[in-house]
Motif scaffolding. Structure first.
Motif, mmCIF file in Angstrom:
data_model
loop_
_atom_site.group_PDB
_atom_site.id
_atom_site.type_symbol
_atom_site.label_atom_id
_atom_site.label_comp_id
_atom_site.label_asym_id
_atom_site.label_seq_id
_atom_site.Cartn_x
_atom_site.Cartn_y
_atom_site.Cartn_z
ATOM 1 N N GLN A 50 0.822 -1.212 0.000
ATOM 2 C CA GLN A 50 0.000 0.000 0.000
ATOM 3 C C GLN A 50 0.854 1.259 0.000
ATOM 4 O OE1 GLN A 50 -3.240 -0.086 -0.445
ATOM 5 N NE2 GLN A 50 -3.284 -2.314 -0.357
ATOM 6 N N TYR A 51 1.882 1.280 0.837
ATOM 7 C CA TYR A 51 2.717 2.482 0.932
ATOM 8 C C TYR A 51 3.543 2.676 -0.334
ATOM 9 C CZ TYR A 51 5.864 6.038 2.636
ATOM 10 O OH TYR A 51 6.564 7.211 2.763
ATOM 11 N N VAL A 52 4.093 1.599 -0.882
ATOM 12 C CA VAL A 52 4.941 1.705 -2.072
ATOM 13 C C VAL A 52 4.119 2.174 -3.269
ATOM 14 C CG1 VAL A 52 6.358 0.422 -3.701
ATOM 15 C CG2 VAL A 52 6.605 0.007 -1.256
ATOM 16 N N GLU A 53 2.919 1.643 -3.433
ATOM 17 C CA GLU A 53 2.082 2.076 -4.547
ATOM 18 C C GLU A 53 1.609 3.508 -4.355
ATOM 19 O OE1 GLU A 53 0.452 -2.381 -5.818
ATOM 20 O OE2 GLU A 53 -0.970 -0.866 -5.098
ATOM 21 N N PHE A 54 1.347 3.894 -3.116
ATOM 22 C CA PHE A 54 1.019 5.298 -2.848
ATOM 23 C C PHE A 54 2.173 6.207 -3.239
ATOM 24 C CE2 PHE A 54 1.902 8.810 0.052
ATOM 25 C CZ PHE A 54 0.811 9.636 -0.207
ATOM 26 N N ALA A 55 3.388 5.841 -2.822
ATOM 27 C CA ALA A 55 4.553 6.676 -3.097
ATOM 28 C C ALA A 55 4.771 6.842 -4.592
ATOM 29 C CB ALA A 55 5.793 6.065 -2.438
ATOM 30 N N ALA A 56 4.648 5.753 -5.354
ATOM 31 C CA ALA A 56 4.858 5.828 -6.796
ATOM 32 C C ALA A 56 3.785 6.666 -7.476
ATOM 33 C CB ALA A 56 4.881 4.414 -7.386
ATOM 34 N N ALA A 57 2.534 6.446 -7.094
ATOM 35 C CA ALA A 57 1.433 7.182 -7.718
ATOM 36 C C ALA A 57 1.509 8.670 -7.393
ATOM 37 C CB ALA A 57 0.090 6.602 -7.273
ATOM 38 N N SER A 58 1.814 9.012 -6.159
ATOM 39 C CA SER A 58 1.858 10.422 -5.777
ATOM 40 C C SER A 58 3.064 11.139 -6.376
ATOM 41 C CB SER A 58 1.865 10.568 -4.252
ATOM 42 O OG SER A 58 2.981 9.916 -3.674
ATOM 43 N N LEU A 59 4.183 10.426 -6.529
ATOM 44 C CA LEU A 59 5.350 11.024 -7.166
ATOM 45 C C LEU A 59 5.038 11.364 -8.625
ATOM 46 C CD1 LEU A 59 8.345 11.809 -7.023
ATOM 47 C CD2 LEU A 59 8.911 9.460 -7.661
ATOM 48 N N LEU A 60 4.392 10.441 -9.336
ATOM 49 C CA LEU A 60 4.049 10.712 -10.722
ATOM 50 C C LEU A 60 2.972 11.790 -10.818
ATOM 51 C CD1 LEU A 60 4.561 10.004 -13.659
ATOM 52 C CD2 LEU A 60 2.764 8.260 -13.489
ATOM 53 N N PHE A 61 2.012 11.787 -9.904
ATOM 54 C CA PHE A 61 0.978 12.820 -9.894
ATOM 55 C C PHE A 61 1.612 14.203 -9.778
ATOM 56 C CE2 PHE A 61 -1.840 15.714 -7.632
ATOM 57 C CZ PHE A 61 -3.027 15.601 -8.334
ATOM 58 N N THR A 62 2.587 14.338 -8.891
ATOM 59 C CA THR A 62 3.264 15.617 -8.701
ATOM 60 C C THR A 62 4.030 16.021 -9.952
ATOM 61 O OG1 THR A 62 3.509 15.077 -6.352
ATOM 62 C CG2 THR A 62 4.860 16.880 -7.211
ATOM 63 N N LEU A 63 4.744 15.081 -10.533
ATOM 64 C CA LEU A 63 5.524 15.365 -11.732
ATOM 65 C C LEU A 63 4.620 15.807 -12.877
ATOM 66 C CD1 LEU A 63 8.396 15.300 -12.887
ATOM 67 C CD2 LEU A 63 7.998 12.924 -13.550
ATOM 68 N N ARG A 64 3.509 15.120 -13.062
ATOM 69 C CA ARG A 64 2.574 15.485 -14.129
ATOM 70 C C ARG A 64 1.930 16.841 -13.876
ATOM 71 N NH1 ARG A 64 -0.403 9.539 -14.748
ATOM 72 N NH2 ARG A 64 0.888 8.776 -16.490
ATOM 73 N N ARG A 65 1.677 17.154 -12.623
ATOM 74 C CA ARG A 65 0.985 18.407 -12.297
ATOM 75 C C ARG A 65 1.824 19.630 -12.659
ATOM 76 N NH1 ARG A 65 -1.771 19.811 -6.414
ATOM 77 N NH2 ARG A 65 -2.497 21.915 -6.952
ATOM 78 N N PHE A 66 3.142 19.504 -12.558
ATOM 79 C CA PHE A 66 3.991 20.673 -12.754
ATOM 80 C C PHE A 66 4.831 20.615 -14.038
ATOM 81 C CE2 PHE A 66 3.093 20.624 -8.222
ATOM 82 C CZ PHE A 66 2.773 21.954 -7.988
ATOM 83 N N THR A 67 4.691 19.544 -14.813
ATOM 84 C CA THR A 67 5.436 19.432 -16.060
ATOM 85 C C THR A 67 4.640 20.042 -17.211
ATOM 86 O OG1 THR A 67 6.586 17.415 -15.346
ATOM 87 C CG2 THR A 67 6.489 17.839 -17.713
ATOM 88 N N ILE A 68 5.305 20.824 -18.045
ATOM 89 C CA ILE A 68 4.659 21.401 -19.217
ATOM 90 C C ILE A 68 4.693 20.359 -20.331
ATOM 91 C CG2 ILE A 68 4.724 23.256 -20.932
ATOM 92 C CD1 ILE A 68 6.126 24.995 -18.840
#
Length: 336
Positions: free
Chosen positions: A140-158
């Motif tokens: 649960q924690y590992v999948e959360f970490a991966a999903a949230s890291l990508l969510f952040t990257l997508r949110r701020f990437t042009i």
């Protein structure tokens, strides 16, 4: 204290607790049987051993009866609450800079987080692991970490960005479509390490949050924090468990082979483990027991393959050991 080995920012445990409260779960049910209590909700920058946050995520999945809880939470949460490790990444000019700084300053957030960016620039690969026992369930924690890291990257990437491949160390055989749809690529389970592989060209995509002056300030501060953190190795028991785990599928694991790999004699290792209240053979047995249950629940591996991965000479030895641990055969356990 925050800098102690195994300590970790627990802001995501707090975030999860708040999410469960919003969904109508009682506070006493959320924290029951965990290392946390309602005081977690009031702490601005809580730090606890990483294992407690990992267990809290697993407990929450059981409470909600949702096997994808951690992943789903990560799909809609950015990691800015983690503090410096996120902001020093977001101030970088590109997506690749974000990931490189995330790796560089990971120990500021947790000495237990191990990030490898050695193949990021050339191959687009970033990998991570946690200095905790391999027997600890952490999906649960590992999948959360991966999903949230990508969510952040997508949110701020042009521009759109998705990895070419996502890798997880843990096994999983159900509810995979939702995960692959979100990541936008193949997801490999049972891998040697957790990680992303990006197209190196995508790492040149600019960030909307880029700030050269802020980046310089945060890097100086981050370097000072890293200089103040004494590099601490994981505890002996965890180090031995990880060494056993790495050798299991390669043949017979022995006290001698593990001790040699750790640069000490078998007698010295046995003495040090005795001082910790355990033994090499107890750690080996417990790890095999934990991993066997994970393989049976979360993979479609045949029993002979599981026996091999656990370092047994044959299926009969595995069957006998599993019956001793659980009172059931591996086949019966899998079908229950």
């Amino acid at each position: 204290m925050a800098g102690a080995a195994g300590q970790h920012s627990a802001v995501f445990a707090s975030m999860l607790a708040n999410q469960l409260i919003q969904r109508g779960y009682a506070v006493e049910d959320i924290f029951h049987g965990t290392a946390f209590d309602a005081n977690l909700l009031a702490e601005e920058a809580p730090t606890y051993p990483l294992v407690e946050t990992v267990k809290f995520f697993e407990r929450a999945a059981v409470l909600t009866k949702n096997e994808n809880l951690g992943f789903q939470l990560g799909m809609e949460q950015d990691i800015r609450r983690a503090g410096l490790i996120c902001y020093v990444g977001l101030a970088a000019p590109t997506a690749g800079g974000f990931l490189a700084n995330f790796a560089r300053y990971s120990r500021v957030a947790s000495p237990a987080l191990e990030v490898d960016k050695s193949h990021l620039q050339q191959g687009g690969v970033i990998s991570w692991d946690y200095a905790i026992s391999p027997s600890l369930k952490r999906r649960q924690y590992v999948e959360f970490a991966a999903a949230s890291l990508l969510f952040t990257l997508r949110r701020f990437t042009i521009g759109p960005i998705s990895p070419r491949l996502v890798r997880f160390q843990h096994n999983r055989r159900s509810q995979l479509n939702e995960i692959e749809t979100y990541f936008g690529c193949k997801v490999e389970f049972g891998a040697a390490t957790n990680g992303f592989t990006f197209d190196p060209k995508d790492l040149d995509l600019p960030l909307t949050s880029a700030d050269e002056q802020l980046l310089s300030v945060l890097q100086r501060y981050g370097d000072q924090v890293l200089a103040d953190i004494a590099r601490q190795s994981p505890g002996l028991v965890i180090a031995v468990e990880r060494a056993i785990s790495e050798q299991l599928g390669a043949g017979t694991v022995t006290l001698e082979s593990v001790a040699s790999g750790m640069g000490m004699s078998p007698r010295t290792l046995s003495r040090k483990l005795a001082a910790e209240g355990t033994s090499f053979f107890r750690l080996l047995e417990n790890l095999r027991k934990s991993l066997s249950k994970s393989y049976l629940r979360d993979t479609n591996l045949v029993l002979a393959e599981i026996a091999f991965l656990l370092g047994y000479s044959g299926l009969g030895s595995f069957n006998e050991a599993f019956k001793r641990w659980t009172g059931h055969s591996p086949g019966q356990f899998r079908t229950e």
